[in-house]
Design a protein around this motif. Structure first.
Motif, short mmCIF file in Angstrom:
data_model
loop_
_atom_site.label_atom_id
_atom_site.label_comp_id
_atom_site.label_asym_id
_atom_site.label_seq_id
_atom_site.Cartn_x
_atom_site.Cartn_y
_atom_site.Cartn_z
N SER A 21 0.83 -1.20 0.00
CA SER A 21 0.00 0.00 0.00
C SER A 21 0.87 1.25 0.00
CB SER A 21 -0.90 0.00 1.24
OG SER A 21 -0.12 0.05 2.40
N GLN A 57 -10.62 0.12 0.82
CA GLN A 57 -11.33 1.38 0.60
C GLN A 57 -10.62 2.57 1.26
OE1 GLN A 57 -15.47 1.38 1.61
NE2 GLN A 57 -15.70 3.54 1.17
N GLU A 58 -10.13 2.38 2.46
CA GLU A 58 -9.45 3.48 3.16
C GLU A 58 -8.20 3.93 2.39
OE1 GLU A 58 -9.21 6.45 5.71
OE2 GLU A 58 -10.84 4.99 5.72
N GLU A 59 -7.47 2.97 1.84
CA GLU A 59 -6.28 3.28 1.05
C GLU A 59 -6.65 4.05 -0.22
OE1 GLU A 59 -3.35 0.52 -1.49
OE2 GLU A 59 -3.57 -0.07 0.61
N ARG A 60 -7.70 3.61 -0.90
CA ARG A 60 -8.16 4.31 -2.11
C ARG A 60 -8.59 5.73 -1.78
NH1 ARG A 60 -11.07 -0.57 -3.07
NH2 ARG A 60 -12.97 0.56 -2.55
N LYS A 61 -9.32 5.87 -0.69
CA LYS A 61 -9.81 7.19 -0.28
C LYS A 61 -8.63 8.13 -0.01
CE LYS A 61 -12.66 9.45 3.20
NZ LYS A 61 -13.47 9.24 4.41
N ARG A 62 -7.64 7.62 0.69
CA ARG A 62 -6.46 8.42 1.01
C ARG A 62 -5.74 8.87 -0.27
NH1 ARG A 62 -1.19 6.17 3.70
NH2 ARG A 62 -0.11 8.10 4.08
#
Length: 145
Positions: A21, A57-62
């Protein structure tokens, strides 16, 4: 991912086997590159990601939030990304992805058949952006090289 800026304005991106990530260090490296206010091209010899692994999802959002904060600089200074992909079928399949990639990130995705081809594409992209060079001792006329 790791960035190798040794040959700047050619920036080589490599997958980091230790991390899957994006982390603060990668974002910081990109911010440092953008702060130079110089054109550069990202290259990778790893071709298209065959697994197409899904990022949490949290990684994509960031990543999306980071991209939105740096959108103007990304478009201004990154002249493109060039992936080395020797397989014609993969290059063809990548064309649709390249369109979406360009719309999202704001810079084009190209495919080279080899490392040399990718370097040629990158040099062409950089020449198209850089201002004309003046001959030594002549400040009056510009000559393209």
């Amino acid at each position: 991912m790791q960035l190798d800026i040794t040959d700047f304005p050619l920036v080589w991106m490599r997958r980091d086997s230790d991390s899957s990530s994006p982390d603060d260090a990668l974002f910081a490296q990109f911010e440092d590159l953008l702060a130079r206010r110089q054109a550069f091209v990202i290259l990778s010899e790893e071709g298209l990601d065959e697994e197409g692994h899904a990022h949490p999802q949290e990684e994509r959002k960031r990543a999306v939030l980071w991209m939105k904060r740096h959108k103007a600089a990304l478009r201004a200074y990154i002249q493109g990304m060039v992936l080395v992909e020797p397989r014609a079928a993969k290059r063809l399949a990548g064309k649709a992805f390249a369109v979406m990639f360009g719309q999202f990130w704001g810079y084009p995705l190209h495919f080279g058949t080899s490392r040399d081809d990718a370097l040629d594409i990158a040099e062409h992209l950089l020449r198209a952006w850089l201002p004309p060079r003046l001959p030594p001792g002549d400040g009056g006329t510009a000559v393209h090289q």
